[in-house]
Enzyme design. Structure first.
Site, mmCIF file in Angstrom:
data_model
loop_
_atom_site.group_PDB
_atom_site.id
_atom_site.type_symbol
_atom_site.label_atom_id
_atom_site.label_comp_id
_atom_site.label_asym_id
_atom_site.label_seq_id
_atom_site.Cartn_x
_atom_site.Cartn_y
_atom_site.Cartn_z
ATOM 1 N N GLY A 183 22.882 27.788 63.386
ATOM 2 C CA GLY A 183 22.789 27.432 64.811
ATOM 3 C C GLY A 183 23.848 26.401 65.177
ATOM 4 N N LYS A 184 23.981 25.385 64.295
ATOM 5 C CA LYS A 184 24.987 24.350 64.521
ATOM 6 C C LYS A 184 26.381 24.955 64.501
ATOM 7 C CE LYS A 184 23.303 20.031 62.708
ATOM 8 N NZ LYS A 184 23.348 19.067 61.592
ATOM 9 N N ASP A 222 25.907 13.633 61.779
ATOM 10 C CA ASP A 222 24.575 13.115 61.452
ATOM 11 C C ASP A 222 23.932 12.757 62.777
ATOM 12 O OD1 ASP A 222 22.650 12.457 59.424
ATOM 13 O OD2 ASP A 222 22.870 10.389 60.082
ATOM 14 N N SER A 223 22.667 13.122 62.934
ATOM 15 C CA SER A 223 22.038 12.915 64.232
ATOM 16 C C SER A 223 20.582 12.526 64.074
ATOM 17 C CB SER A 223 22.158 14.193 65.068
ATOM 18 O OG SER A 223 21.517 15.264 64.409
ATOM 19 N N GLY A 274 12.965 20.502 66.327
ATOM 20 C CA GLY A 274 12.709 19.091 66.023
ATOM 21 C C GLY A 274 11.932 18.369 67.125
ATOM 22 N N TYR A 275 12.549 17.324 67.661
ATOM 23 C CA TYR A 275 11.877 16.477 68.649
ATOM 24 C C TYR A 275 12.093 16.963 70.091
ATOM 25 C CZ TYR A 275 11.510 13.454 64.567
ATOM 26 O OH TYR A 275 11.226 12.961 63.307
ATOM 27 N N ASP A 276 12.734 18.095 70.286
ATOM 28 C CA ASP A 276 12.991 18.588 71.652
ATOM 29 C C ASP A 276 11.727 18.713 72.509
ATOM 30 O OD1 ASP A 276 15.790 18.810 71.816
ATOM 31 O OD2 ASP A 276 15.776 20.677 70.685
ATOM 32 N N LYS A 333 21.360 22.970 77.236
ATOM 33 C CA LYS A 333 21.180 21.856 76.290
ATOM 34 C C LYS A 333 22.508 21.524 75.602
ATOM 35 C CE LYS A 333 19.170 19.910 72.315
ATOM 36 N NZ LYS A 333 18.666 20.281 71.001
ATOM 37 N N ARG A 356 25.218 16.140 70.412
ATOM 38 C CA ARG A 356 26.136 16.811 69.489
ATOM 39 C C ARG A 356 27.338 17.369 70.250
ATOM 40 N NH1 ARG A 356 22.894 17.851 65.760
ATOM 41 N NH2 ARG A 356 21.572 19.008 67.176
HETATM 42 P P1 IMP Z 1 20.657 16.157 60.652
HETATM 43 O O1 IMP Z 1 20.913 17.512 61.230
HETATM 44 O O2 IMP Z 1 20.527 16.137 59.190
HETATM 45 O O3 IMP Z 1 21.604 15.149 61.181
HETATM 46 O O4 IMP Z 1 19.170 15.732 61.095
HETATM 47 C C1 IMP Z 1 18.925 15.415 62.363
HETATM 48 C C2 IMP Z 1 17.426 15.350 62.620
HETATM 49 O O5 IMP Z 1 17.289 14.667 63.863
HETATM 50 C C3 IMP Z 1 16.818 16.718 62.837
HETATM 51 O O6 IMP Z 1 16.186 17.180 61.681
HETATM 52 C C4 IMP Z 1 15.822 16.458 63.964
HETATM 53 O O7 IMP Z 1 14.651 15.918 63.443
HETATM 54 C C5 IMP Z 1 16.496 15.370 64.773
HETATM 55 N N1 IMP Z 1 17.381 15.926 65.824
HETATM 56 C C6 IMP Z 1 18.736 15.823 65.887
HETATM 57 N N2 IMP Z 1 19.204 16.457 66.970
HETATM 58 C C7 IMP Z 1 18.133 16.971 67.602
HETATM 59 C C8 IMP Z 1 18.004 17.763 68.774
HETATM 60 O O8 IMP Z 1 18.961 18.121 69.472
HETATM 61 N N3 IMP Z 1 16.738 18.114 69.094
HETATM 62 C C9 IMP Z 1 15.656 17.761 68.372
HETATM 63 N N4 IMP Z 1 15.728 17.049 67.258
HETATM 64 C C10 IMP Z 1 16.963 16.643 66.867
#
Ligand code: IMP
Length: 200
Positions: free
Chosen positions: A12-13, A70-71, A154-156, A176, A182
């Site tokens: 997806g990313k 990283d997010s 995730g937290y969306d 989005k 991102r």
């Molecule tokens: P990463 O992809 O390893 O950096 O993990 C980022 C984590 O942050 C994800 O597993 C989600 O829990 C949360 N996260 C990051 N971006 C989003 C988003 O766009 N929507 C919802 N949750 C997000």
């Protein structure tokens, strides 16, 4: 600069990344396409550090220009938790329904701006000559009172966007992506790469 690797195993990313970098005229490879297996350990103290660690590690292994992200979600009333621990919050294997219900519960009694939160994304680019660049994008909002929407991940479902009057989980993917942390960080990185393009 003819190609670069985006250090993710998430399809997806990759789709989002390819769409945003399309006009850069560079081939963008995933880890799998580059034939690289393991991901680096994320033991930094900030989003930027984690992105840099990941990008530098894969750059060393591949010899190519590597981008990594990283997010996570920062909730102001919770000292910016879960922050860099967003994926690990309450355990990797805990469902997001449970994580989301827990955050809603922890904000009980708080209203409006007291529920402020943001999604943060740092992107790092590691170059074979040792240079490392980072960019950061954020999406501001509030933690809602319930889970809403079937889109996103995730937290969306608990991330309310006051300006749009809806939850992030209710936004169509293209919308989005155009607003997201991102997307913003990646568009900033694209401008940095464009500036360097002649010398790479
Ligand atoms: P990463 O992809 O390893 O950096 O993990 C980022 C984590 O942050 C994800 O597993 C989600 O829990 C949360 N996260 C990051 N971006 C989003 C988003 O766009 N929507 C919802 N949750 C997000």
């Amino acid at each position: 600069m003819k190609k670069l690797i985006f250090a993710t195993g998430n399809e997806g990313k990759m789709k989002e990344v390819r769409m945003i970098l399309a006009d850069l005229d560079v081939e963008v490879l995933s880890l799998k396409e580059a034939g690289i297996e393991a991901e680096a350990e994320e033991n930094g103290a900030t989003f930027e550090e984690n992105a840099k660690i990941k990008a530098a590690e894969i750059m060393k292994r591949s010899g190519e220009i590597v981008l990594a992200d990283d997010s996570g979600l920062e909730v102001d009333a919770l000292n910016k938790e879960p922050g860099i621990y967003s994926a690990r919050y309450m355990g990797y294997d805990t469902s997001y329904h449970i994580k989301n219900q827990n955050l809603i519960r922890r904000l009980e009694g708080k209203t409006g701006k007291e529920r402020s939160a943001r999604f943060v994304c740092a992107i790092a680019a590691a170059f074979p000559d040792g240079r490392v660049l980072t960019t950061r994008g954020t999406m501001e909002g509030e933690i809602g009172y319930e889970e809403r929407g079937e889109n996103g991940f995730g937290y969306d479902p608990i991330f309310y966007l006051p300006e749009y009057g809806c939850y992030s989980g209710e936004l169509p993917l293209e919308v989005k992506n155009s607003l997201s942390h991102r997307g913003k960080a990646l568009r900033l990185m694209k401008e940095e790469l464009r500036k360097l393009k002649e010398e790479l």
